[in-house]
Scaffold this motif. Structure first.
Motif, mmCIF file in Angstrom:
data_model
loop_
_atom_site.group_PDB
_atom_site.id
_atom_site.type_symbol
_atom_site.label_atom_id
_atom_site.label_comp_id
_atom_site.label_asym_id
_atom_site.label_seq_id
_atom_site.Cartn_x
_atom_site.Cartn_y
_atom_site.Cartn_z
ATOM 1 N N VAL A 128 2.722 -4.222 10.714
ATOM 2 C CA VAL A 128 1.829 -3.830 10.503
ATOM 3 C C VAL A 128 0.683 -4.771 12.204
ATOM 4 N N LEU A 129 0.333 -3.790 12.970
ATOM 5 C CA LEU A 129 -0.360 -3.807 14.660
ATOM 6 C C LEU A 129 -1.539 -4.496 13.885
ATOM 7 N N SER A 189 -2.989 0.462 12.161
ATOM 8 C CA SER A 189 -2.159 0.862 12.697
ATOM 9 C C SER A 189 -0.728 0.096 12.883
ATOM 10 N N ARG A 190 0.062 0.362 12.205
ATOM 11 C CA ARG A 190 1.531 0.508 11.843
ATOM 12 C C ARG A 190 2.756 1.200 12.000
ATOM 13 N N VAL A 191 3.999 0.643 12.612
ATOM 14 C CA VAL A 191 5.275 1.002 12.923
ATOM 15 C C VAL A 191 5.589 0.950 11.348
ATOM 16 N N PRO A 199 13.107 1.318 13.717
ATOM 17 C CA PRO A 199 11.846 1.980 14.104
ATOM 18 C C PRO A 199 11.477 3.765 14.445
ATOM 19 N N LEU A 200 10.938 4.556 13.270
ATOM 20 C CA LEU A 200 10.570 6.007 13.463
ATOM 21 C C LEU A 200 9.192 6.748 13.633
ATOM 22 N N VAL A 201 8.682 5.639 12.991
ATOM 23 C CA VAL A 201 7.201 6.375 13.046
ATOM 24 C C VAL A 201 5.584 5.579 13.852
ATOM 25 N N MET A 202 4.848 5.735 14.444
ATOM 26 C CA MET A 202 3.644 4.411 14.354
ATOM 27 C C MET A 202 2.468 5.153 14.262
ATOM 28 N N GLU A 203 1.962 4.500 12.837
ATOM 29 C CA GLU A 203 0.935 5.592 12.339
ATOM 30 C C GLU A 203 0.165 4.661 12.325
ATOM 31 N N ARG A 204 -1.524 5.741 12.838
ATOM 32 C CA ARG A 204 -2.950 4.924 12.547
ATOM 33 C C ARG A 204 -3.918 6.027 11.782
ATOM 34 N N VAL A 223 2.685 8.885 15.270
ATOM 35 C CA VAL A 223 4.338 9.622 16.598
ATOM 36 C C VAL A 223 5.460 9.673 16.164
ATOM 37 N N HIS A 224 5.827 10.454 16.093
ATOM 38 C CA HIS A 224 7.229 9.889 15.320
ATOM 39 C C HIS A 224 8.472 9.648 16.461
ATOM 40 N N ARG A 225 10.026 9.604 16.852
ATOM 41 C CA ARG A 225 10.495 9.148 17.593
ATOM 42 C C ARG A 225 11.091 11.410 17.278
#
Length: 237
Positions: free
Chosen positions: A99-100, A127-129, A136-141, A222-224
């Motif tokens: 969790v960011l 916001s989390r990874v 790590p596969l995806v960053m989510e907002r 945002v996905h790799r």
């Protein structure tokens, strides 16, 4: 994740990947109990989810079988499965979140428009990874109205949000409108996703709806580039 949800996710994935094929018999409940280390009631609840989805059928005295679905129906189900989230897509792997950001904010004009909100309404700002087996596969907002999704805590965000919404709150997630684009990763994304300068990322912008028709989530994921795929069903009118 509840055991019966895990069982449903795992068998669904095997059906969509062709491990279990049309008209093939699913192992008997006794064998599934041993395989998943659960009770007969838990297996039954997991299978009942797939019966309700139309993926399997139970034949009295014979067992449980994969439904003989058309190609178009399988494609539709494959697309729907992508909407279930990272945890459901990787049922046999350990999925966690870093969790960011987790706060409550007054929704700005963009968020209000996306979620069809009124004035002076508040949303969770998340916001989390997402990490699968530590990678790590995806960053989510994400933004969610607090009046629709009450009681959200940080420990819930570290796991499956959709599981919390459906299993703890008793709400039903119905659909999502998603658009996909591709661009170069920002420096922040490079850092959190383990990418290098110039690497591309896939960006999924989504509005998700409950079965009541209410929008409960506006998100940008945002996905790799090397671990992302998407399926679409295209039809002619």
């Amino acid at each position: 994740m509840k055991k019966y949800t895990f069982i449903a996710n795992d068998i669904r994935k095997k059906i969509l990947e062709g491990v279990y094929q049309a008209n093939q018999q699913i192992p008997f409940e006794k064998k599934l109990c041993a395989e998943y280390g659960v009770s007969k009631m838990t297996v039954k609840k997991g299978l009942d989810i797939l019966v309700a989805e139309g993926l399997i059928i139970k034949r009295r005295g014979s067992g449980t079988f994969v439904k003989d679905l058309s190609v178009s129906e399988l494609e539709r189900l494959a697309v729907a499965n992508q909407f279930r989230g990272t945890t459901a897509l990787h049922p046999d792997q350990k999925v966690k979140s870093k969790v960011l950001v987790f706060s409550v904010i007054n929704a700005d004009a963009l968020i209000k428009n996306k979620l069809n909100m009124q004035e002076d309404q508040f949303v969770y700002n998340i916001s989390r990874v997402r990490l699968v087996e530590g990678e790590p596969l995806v960053m989510e907002r994400m933004f969610m109205p607090i009046d629709l999704i009450p009681g959200l805590k940080k420990e819930r965000i570290e796991g499956s949000l959709y599981e919390y919404i459906e299993e703890d709150l008793g709400l039903k997630i119905q659909s999502g409108h998603r658009s996909i684009s591709v661009r170069q990763a920002t420096k922040e994304e490079q850092s959190y996703l383990g990418l290098t300068s110039g690497d591309p990322v896939a960006v999924a912008e989504q509005i998700a709806y409950l079965d009541t028709g209410q929008a409960f989530e506006y998100s940008i994921s945002v996905h790799r580039y090397d671990n992302f795929s998407v399926e679409f069903v295209l039809t002619r009118s």
